[in-house]
Design an enzyme around this catalytic site. Structure first.
Site, PDB file in Angstrom:
ATOM      1  N   TYR A   1      -6.114  -5.268   2.586  1.00 29.26           N
ATOM      2  CA  TYR A   1      -5.299  -5.111   1.376  1.00 29.26           C
ATOM      3  C   TYR A   1      -3.806  -5.190   1.689  1.00 29.26           C
ATOM      4  CZ  TYR A   1      -9.881  -3.529  -0.072  1.00 29.26           C
ATOM      5  OH  TYR A   1     -11.232  -3.459  -0.305  1.00 29.26           O
TER       6      TYR A   1
ATOM      7  N   ARG B   1       0.798  -1.230   0.000  1.00 35.06           N
ATOM      8  CA  ARG B   1       0.000   0.000   0.000  1.00 35.06           C
ATOM      9  C   ARG B   1       0.839   1.293   0.000  1.00 35.06           C
ATOM     10  NH1 ARG B   1      -3.279   1.603   3.095  1.00 35.06           N
ATOM     11  NH2 ARG B   1      -4.802   2.198   1.540  1.00 35.06           N
TER      12      ARG B   1
ATOM     13  N   CYS C   1      14.824  -4.263  -4.057  1.00 35.45           N
ATOM     14  CA  CYS C   1      15.657  -3.388  -4.875  1.00 35.45           C
ATOM     15  C   CYS C   1      14.832  -2.381  -5.659  1.00 35.45           C
ATOM     16  CB  CYS C   1      16.501  -4.241  -5.809  1.00 35.45           C
ATOM     17  SG  CYS C   1      17.386  -5.490  -4.882  1.00 35.45           S
ATOM     18  N   GLU C   2      14.120  -1.553  -4.966  1.00 33.55           N
ATOM     19  CA  GLU C   2      13.352  -0.461  -5.585  1.00 33.55           C
ATOM     20  C   GLU C   2      13.279   0.658  -4.567  1.00 33.55           C
ATOM     21  OE1 GLU C   2       9.654  -0.914  -7.549  1.00 33.55           O
ATOM     22  OE2 GLU C   2       9.980  -3.031  -7.973  1.00 33.55           O
TER      23      GLU C   2
END
Ligand code: LLP
Length: 458
Positions: free
Chosen positions: A389, A329, A360-361
């Site tokens: 969610y 989220r 890795c972001e």
């Protein structure tokens, strides 16, 4: 409201210290409070009691078998969006005849299966879908129960990615077209039972005004369809927002912490909607609601361990063992989740940091430049309001396993789901025969290590 609070500086879920659960079940770990789940359902039912709504829990918010079983035992129905969800509800002991089936892309296979299982209604999102359901019902020699999902063109004033009730969105049938469609369906589609209308204008609505606007717009249409075609129900969808910032001290009165007095609640929703819905129920129309987030959002947390504290000169990064694959989220909607320590430090010192995962972001973070409690390697943190969610959107990205889930019921706790072993995440994968060295040399009838299903020559 929820049942996570500090006692003597330690975070508890109901009567159990969260830390003891994390020590046994490991991290990342989802923990849910049964009392919160039940209270949320009861609170909604009580507030809306004058119109006696039939609740259909939106499975997509949290589809844990144990939670579905709890919902079934509370006697409520379900809002499903795939045959997978419908079958899971059945497996959990839910009644398929209390299920509404939504979604813009129902396949033939899904429609056939839902017809066989027997559901309360399909919430139909387009004319081709209506035609398809009629055709398939005819083949099964049945009358398919349907409701038209109406797009009332009312802006829910929420995040763009979860706004669904305007003509910019792919959902529902335009308000202006509904009467003629009902007429056409009534005279042409003999294998449909036109049962209702439904709306769902968006999720995480923080103010009740858009709900009221949409219901007000719909009320004359519902009255007309009731008179003309004996319409049975009006579903007002889900979407009730939750407070993502709450005080966690037991007995604290400041529940509306940081969110303002006008924040949506079941009571405010009832105040706005009951005057509009009451005349409809008096004339015999049944009201349905499809709450998801409101039921589970604040009933769940994600517990994570601090792996490293990294200081770059410019910033502090708290690197934790949970990541965007466990709770997407914040990365997807820039959503806010409170992050609190399981054990409060005596000094209660804070510092400014990004809490990030190992993926890795750069988007793999739970907060940005936030003042949080000072922490050190090995400390445990709770990411709050992660019940909706969270787990349903989890993935194996970066070769990570799906987290475990535990349900707490006062002094007892049990797994809803054990931690996935990572090997199970590739159990349906195979290596094409020509990439397996020994397969090349074997005669065709001896080839044993090919994937279980073969693609025929094209
Ligand atoms: N009914 C329909 C037709 C829906 O599409 C939804 C949610 C609900 C009910 C339940 O809405 P709720 O009461 O939970 O707001 N992944 C997003 C939320 C997506 C909502 C999709 N539809 C998030 O994490 O915020």
């Amino acid at each position: 409201m929820h049942n996570f609070h500090y006692k003597n500086g330690k975070l508890f879920c109901e009567s159990i210290a969260v830390e003891s659960l994390a020590q046994q079940a490991g991290t990342p770990l989802y923990i849910y409070s049964q009392k919160t789940l039940v209270d949320n359902i009861r609170r909604l039912e009580t507030a809306m009691a004058p119109v006696n709504p039939h609740l259909c829990y939106a499975v997509k918010a949290n589809a844990s078998l144990g939670i579905l079983s709890l919902m079934a035992q509370l006697g409520i129905g379900f809002d499903v969006v795939s045959i997978g969800e419908l079958k899971k509800v059945k497996q959990a002991g839910g009644k398929t005849e209390q299920c509404v089936f939504a979604g813009v892309g129902k396949t033939e296979e899904e429609i056939n299966a839902a017809l066989e299982l027997g559901i309360y209604a399909f919430n139909v999102e387009s004319i081709p879908e209506l035609e398809r359901i009629n055709r398939l019902a005819k083949k099964q020699n049945k009358k398919a129960p349907v409701a038209i999902r109406v797009n009332p063109n009312v802006d829910a004033k929420t995040h763009a990615k979860i706004t669904t009730g305007t003509y910019e969105n792919k959902f529902g049938i335009a308000f202006e077209e509904v009467i003629s469609l009902y007429q056409k369906a009534h005279s042409k589609y003999k294998n449909l039972h036109l049962k209702g209308v439904q709306i769902h204008i968006g999720s995480q609505l923080t103010n009740v005004a858009p709900f009221a606007k949409a219901v007000k717009k719909m009320a004359p249409l519902v009255t007309l369809l009731r008179a003309e075609y004996g319409l049975e129900f009006f579903s007002i969808g889900g979407g009730l927002g939750i407070v993502y910032k709450q005080a966690l001290e037991s007995g604290s009165a400041s529940w509306w912490h940081n969110e303002g007095k006008n924040f949506a609640s079941p009571e405010k929703l009832a105040k706005a909607l009951i005057p509009l819905l009451k005349p409809l129920t008096t004339s015999g129309v049944k009201v349905l609601m499809e709450p998801g987030r409101f039921v589970v959002g604040n009933a769940g947390i994600l517990v994570t361990r601090v792996e490293y504290i990294k200081q770059t000169g410019k910033k502090n990064f708290v690197i934790v063992d949970a990541a965007m694959n466990d709770l997407i989220r914040p990365a997807l909607y820039e959503s806010y989740h409170q992050i609190v320590p399981l054990k409060k430090s005596r000094t209660e010192k804070t510092f400014k940091a990004d809490v990030v995962g190992p993926i890795c972001e750069s988007g793999d973070r739970f907060c940005l430049n936030r003042e949080i409690s000072e922490v050190k390697e090995g400390d445990l943190l709770a990411i709050m309001s992660a019940g909706a969610y969270g787990m349903t959107m989890a993935s194996n990205y970066n070769g990570r396993s799906i987290p475990a889930e535990v349900l707490v019921n006062d002094k007892e706790a049990d797994y809803l789901r054990i931690r996935e072993s990572i090997q199970t995440s590739w159990r349906y994968e195979g290596i094409p025969a020509w990439l397996i060295p020994e397969e090349k040399t074997l005669p065709p009838n001896k080839k044993t290590r090919t994937p279980r299903k073969k693609i025929e020559n094209i």
